[in-house]
Scaffold this active site. Structure first.
Site, mmCIF file in Angstrom:
data_model
loop_
_atom_site.group_PDB
_atom_site.id
_atom_site.type_symbol
_atom_site.label_atom_id
_atom_site.label_comp_id
_atom_site.label_asym_id
_atom_site.label_seq_id
_atom_site.Cartn_x
_atom_site.Cartn_y
_atom_site.Cartn_z
ATOM 1 N N LYS A 88 0.842 -1.203 0.000
ATOM 2 C CA LYS A 88 0.000 0.000 0.000
ATOM 3 C C LYS A 88 0.874 1.248 0.000
ATOM 4 C CE LYS A 88 -3.947 -2.149 2.282
ATOM 5 N NZ LYS A 88 -4.501 -2.570 3.558
ATOM 6 N N GLN A 99 -4.841 -1.323 9.563
ATOM 7 C CA GLN A 99 -4.664 -2.661 9.001
ATOM 8 C C GLN A 99 -5.232 -3.704 9.966
ATOM 9 O OE1 GLN A 99 -3.379 -3.423 5.855
ATOM 10 N NE2 GLN A 99 -4.121 -5.466 6.356
ATOM 11 N N ASP A 151 -11.266 3.285 4.276
ATOM 12 C CA ASP A 151 -11.661 1.876 4.182
ATOM 13 C C ASP A 151 -13.187 1.743 4.117
ATOM 14 O OD1 ASP A 151 -9.998 -0.254 3.829
ATOM 15 O OD2 ASP A 151 -9.406 -0.437 5.931
#
Ligand code: NDP
Length: 294
Positions: A54, A98, A121
């Site tokens: 990422k 994460q 997200d």
């Protein structure tokens, strides 16, 4: 006949190129450089690889990266404190935690602490509610990637029979909401669904997000259907070497479907591209600019 392969690598590279161009214009015309903070807790090897990929993609797209690495034994209070600081930092437009988090941390509490406008997200309950209500907001990256892949096959998803296997908050439910917003006729299947093969056989568009290696068989697929395989499962391959497979028995499905995503190289790369897109959208929203049409 063999299905057309929906090449997530090429499609995501195209999207990343478009995001990079839009980021360049934003910097040139407005002096704004979107920033993303990825928070990694502990040393989970898979999470470390995801975060590294990422960060690389973020930098390549011209975004600012504010990675944060916390120790495995970090307390919930310390993590909440970090999120409060990132929420308050105007240079940080997107925050991604994460997952999974270690057991002493309540993931729901952490996600709910993220400023919904920085929730790239799309997991914050406010953004989940906005999606369910058809209101604009940040949408989860993997589901967004699934729908974008399906739209490379079908100019319109309106009226298609869509079956989504899986009802998790991070994949199944948001995929179903997005497909509904595209006017597909959506069925959500899960572990208590009776006669899953018969349900799948109805689908013009089948999205498999169940986390069961190669469980969806070719015989379950309607001839000519589009199959989006979200699964990422590590299994033992030849000579004990690990192999990544999807939730669909790809080799047999390929002979029946009209179009199908490979694993790896399908949904996975789209997830990262959509994360970049979401960070760009978040930066625009936070600066009172319209979201770019990409
Ligand atoms: P979860 O484990 O959270 O959810 C799995 C869902 O599948 C549940 O709703 C479950 O039903 C359903 N399910 C499980 N077994 C069966 C079965 N035998 N028959 C029918 N339904 C079943 O997984 P996620 O949603 O997080 O992820 C799904 C897959 O997608 C995984 O392989 C994951 O690795 C992958 N993934 C890939 C990403 C990417 O970037 N490509 C990103 C995120 C996930 P129930 O609710 O009844 O338990």
């Amino acid at each position: 006949m063999s299905a057309r392969i929906i090449d997530g690598k090429t499609i995501s590279a195209d999207l990343r190129g478009k995001v990079t161009d839009a980021v360049h214009r934003l910097r040139r015309d407005r002096g704004i450089v979107p920033g993303l903070a990825v928070v990694l807790v502990g040393n989970n090897p898979a999470s470390r690889v995801y975060v590294r990929n990422k960060s690389k993609a973020v930098t390549e797209a011209g975004l600012r990266s504010f990675d944060q690495h916390m120790p495995e034994d970090v307390s919930e209070a310390e993590l909440l404190d970090l999120i409060a600081r990132l929420n308050a930092d105007a240079q940080v437009n997107g925050i991604l935690i994460q997952l999974p988090l270690p057991p002493q941390i309540n993931a729901d509490k952490i996600i709910a602490a993220i400023d919904p406008d920085k929730d790239v997200d799309g997991f914050h309950p406010l953004n989940a509610g906005r999606l369910a209500s058809g209101l604009p907001g940040l949408v989860p990256c993997t589901p967004l990637g699934c729908v974008r892949l399906a739209k490379t096959v079908h100019a319109s998803l309106a009226g298609l029979e869509a079956v989504v296997i899986g009802r998790s908050n991070i994949v199944g439910k948001p995929v179903a909401q997005l497909l509904l917003a595209e006017n597909a006729t959506v069925t959500i299947a899960h572990s208590k669904t009776l006669d899953l093969p018969a349900v799948c056989a109805r689908a013009d568009l089948l999205v498999a997000a169940l986390g069961r290696p190669e469980m969806v068989l070719g015989a379950w697929i309607k001839p000519g259907a589009t199959v989006i395989d979200v699964g990422i499962n590590r299994i033992a391959g030849e000579h004990g070497r690990p192999r990544i497979v999807g939730d669909v028995a790809h080799a047999e499905a390929r002979g029946i479907a009209g179009a199908i995503t490979p694993v790896p190289g399908g949904v996975g790369p789209m997830t990262i591209a959509c994360l970049l897109l979401n960070t760009l959208i978040a930066a625009c929203m936070q600066n009172g600019l319209p979201a770019p049409k990409i």
